[in-house]
Design an enzyme around this catalytic site. Structure first.
Site, PDB file in Angstrom:
ATOM      1  N   TYR A  87      54.709  22.883 165.809  1.00  0.00           N
ATOM      2  CA  TYR A  87      55.908  23.525 166.316  1.00  0.00           C
ATOM      3  C   TYR A  87      57.129  22.854 165.713  1.00  0.00           C
ATOM      4  CZ  TYR A  87      53.229  26.418 169.419  1.00  0.00           C
ATOM      5  OH  TYR A  87      52.363  27.359 169.896  1.00  0.00           O
ATOM      6  N   ASP A 124      67.346  27.171 160.278  1.00  0.00           N
ATOM      7  CA  ASP A 124      68.345  28.001 160.941  1.00  0.00           C
ATOM      8  C   ASP A 124      69.506  27.155 161.428  1.00  0.00           C
ATOM      9  OD1 ASP A 124      66.266  27.049 162.942  1.00  0.00           O
ATOM     10  OD2 ASP A 124      67.801  27.775 164.316  1.00  0.00           O
ATOM     11  N   TYR A 142      56.210  34.349 167.108  1.00  0.00           N
ATOM     12  CA  TYR A 142      57.451  33.831 166.527  1.00  0.00           C
ATOM     13  C   TYR A 142      57.843  34.510 165.215  1.00  0.00           C
ATOM     14  CZ  TYR A 142      56.714  30.216 169.995  1.00  0.00           C
ATOM     15  OH  TYR A 142      56.514  29.553 171.177  1.00  0.00           O
ATOM     16  N   ASN A 172      59.696  21.292 166.690  1.00  0.00           N
ATOM     17  CA  ASN A 172      60.131  19.958 167.115  1.00  0.00           C
ATOM     18  C   ASN A 172      59.292  18.827 166.538  1.00  0.00           C
ATOM     19  OD1 ASN A 172      61.879  21.498 168.592  1.00  0.00           O
ATOM     20  ND2 ASN A 172      61.091  20.903 170.581  1.00  0.00           N
TER      21      ASN A 172
END
Length: 191
Positions: free
Chosen positions: A65, A92, A14, A67
């Protein structure tokens, strides 16, 4: 004490992805401050405690992560007894043009799942957020787009924006006047 959290996903796959712009901003801030993060698995974050302009500041990246970002934010806030209004989340935003920023004191999650989880875990949307535009995904699946890496041209646009973000953060901490920061830094910047 202030808490600055950049959102992203952990893992080498990532690095330099659009969704990890919060991590990129944190890395640039850490470089400017000449400090590093340490991993704390209990708090589910890599973070550092430092001083900026005499103010105690926690700078962090969740180890979860995107979420599940609310877990780390909640744990750091509770451990260091930080008021929710002293939290700034950097993330973002596909609704903003590439390289533009939007700073707010409160608001909705706007479909950003990391921000949605933070709002749910904190039980309030009344914390500061700094959104960095990563552009639209008109010809791609949204997930593929946000998890895609920045092109060289996109990075050339984003990197000056990150400097601008650092200026806004340092000025907020030194003046403690978020309204002025919103007025000054939400205006269209020329990079």
């Amino acid at each position: 004490m202030k808490l600055i959290v950049g959102l992203g996903n952990p893992g080498k796959q990532y690095v330099q992805t659009r969704h990890n712009i919060g991590f990129i901003a944190i890395d640039k801030l850490l470089s400017y401050l000449n400090t590093e993060l340490k991993v704390d698995s209990k708090l589910q974050a890599a973070y550092t405690k430092t001083k900026i302009e005499g103010e105690d500041v926690i700078i962090a990246k969740p180890l979860t992560y995107m979420n599940l970002s609310g877990d780390a934010v909640t744990k750091l806030m509770n451990f260091y007894k930080i008021d929710v209004e002293d939290i700034l989340v950097i993330l973002d935003d596909t609704a903003l043009p590439l390289g533009k920023i939007r700073i707010r004191q409160t608001g909705s999650h706007g479909g950003q799942n990391g921000l949605k989880d933070i709002i749910n875990k904190l039980g309030t949307k009344d914390f500061k957020r700094l959104r960095i535009g990563i552009g639209e995904h008109a010809h791609m699946d949204k997930v593929d787009y946000v998890l895609g890496k920045f092109s060289t041209n996109e990075l050339n646009t984003i990197l000056p924006t990150i400097e601008y973000v650092n200026d806004a953060i340092i000025e907020w901490i030194s003046t403690n006047n978020f309204n002025n920061i919103m007025t000054k830094y939400n205006t269209p910047q020329t990079l």
